[in-house]
Design a protein around this motif. Sequence first.
Motif, short mmCIF file in Angstrom:
data_model
loop_
_atom_site.label_atom_id
_atom_site.label_comp_id
_atom_site.label_asym_id
_atom_site.label_seq_id
_atom_site.Cartn_x
_atom_site.Cartn_y
_atom_site.Cartn_z
N LYS A 231 0.82 -1.23 0.00
CA LYS A 231 0.00 0.00 0.00
C LYS A 231 0.84 1.27 0.00
N GLU B 56 2.75 2.02 2.66
CA GLU B 56 3.02 2.36 4.07
C GLU B 56 4.37 1.76 4.46
N LYS C 283 4.08 0.80 12.26
CA LYS C 283 3.68 1.05 10.88
C LYS C 283 3.37 2.53 10.72
N SER D 227 2.25 5.77 8.00
CA SER D 227 1.59 6.05 6.73
C SER D 227 2.62 6.58 5.74
N SER D 228 2.20 6.73 4.50
CA SER D 228 3.12 7.25 3.48
C SER D 228 3.53 8.69 3.79
N GLU D 229 2.86 9.31 4.78
CA GLU D 229 3.23 10.67 5.18
C GLU D 229 3.81 10.73 6.59
N ARG E 56 2.63 9.37 9.53
CA ARG E 56 1.75 9.27 10.69
C ARG E 56 1.82 7.85 11.23
N LEU F 36 0.46 4.56 12.30
CA LEU F 36 -0.79 3.85 12.05
C LEU F 36 -0.98 2.70 13.02
#
Length: 388
Positions: free
Chosen positions: A287, A289, A340, A342-344, A346, A348
């Motif tokens: 995804k 991530e 984990k 996020s792609s930015e 954050r 998760l």
Amino acid sequence: MFVCAKPIQEKTKTTMVRGSDAVLAASTIVAFLALLFLYLPPFIYPPPLSDSHNLLNSSVPVPVHAAFGPESLAFDPTGSGPYVGVADGRVLKWCQDTNSWIDFAFTSSQRKECTQPFAPELEHVCGRPLGLRFERKSGDLYIADAYFGLQVVGPEGGLATIVATEAQGQPFYFTNDLDIDEEEDVIYFTDSSTAFRRRDFMLSILTGDRTGRFMKYDKSTKQVTVLLRDLAFPNGVVLSKDRSFVLVSETRLCRILRYWLKGPNTGKTETFAELPGYPDNIRRNPKGEFWVGVHSKKTGLANWILRNPWFGTSFLLKLPLSFRQLHLLFVGGHHGIAMKLSSEGRVLEILEDVQGEVVRYISEVEERDGKLWIGSVMMPSIWTYELE
Ligand SMILES: *[C@@H]1O[C@H](CO)[C@@H](O)[C@H](O)[C@H]1NC(C)=O
């Protein structure tokens, strides 16, 4: 081997004596506290992180028989594996159909002495493969060997060959992790220190060493370019899914840096995430991530030690503590953490084994088909964990 003792030098009697008395007294107190901490069970485990799930104790171990420290994991383009690099210099392959490990590759041709699972004093002879990445289009395996630099081995395995060993006249000293941009034919990688070798990584952490570099290797020109220098233990490397940036974990500062490769900020660096522990390798899931293997939590004591490098240099390293005791003092008890992002950047999800019942000192987390494959530089096993 016979080791000559240093000649005992007579102390010159100056006013320095008072100063050294104070040093001695302080050292004694610190030694006492350290021994108290290390030998008095029950052990103090660092508390769980907020919003974490204490679930990693349901992981299933896959021991690396007669080997130690599978730091990085990689699956080949056909999906076989994982392949792992271990402390005696070999890269092993897990054969899922026979449930066994086979020798796949090695980074040193001189393997006669490399018979012990863990012999740090021989790492510069046997090699120490850390970050592993397959190039999908060729099936070649790229290896960041802590002692021999960037190496590559073909799909049939065997002895790896050298790709690069220096940048701007300065040899790599502690090559650690890499990622490959297959469209640009560029490899991004880290050299954690130019002052300390892998087996002395605690020294790099405790003395406030900032000599790490983040670099790229261009396959077409065979040139190495230094992108970032003066880093505090640069470690894991991963490209974003759209290849617009690359992340570098800066272990000692408990943070992940983002280096922009495309767009208006090209060439600029910013903090991507601040973490409650020491990040090791980072791997991307389908995804986009990121899973971060976190070596250990940032305890109050570790935090204080790192903010006062004089303490590490002048006291801690002078105490009669073994590497393991020093490490335990720093990490504050066995535990395992995977995060984990996020792609930015954050957070998760945080997964833990709070008391290190099964999983400890995670160096890498690879998500594959609903499962996490987990490695550790300090354990004789990898683990699998079923995601819900
Ligand atoms: C994992 O730890 C939790 C919390 O301590 C406990 O309830 C659970 O039974 C443990 N699971 C396993 C598989 O040991």
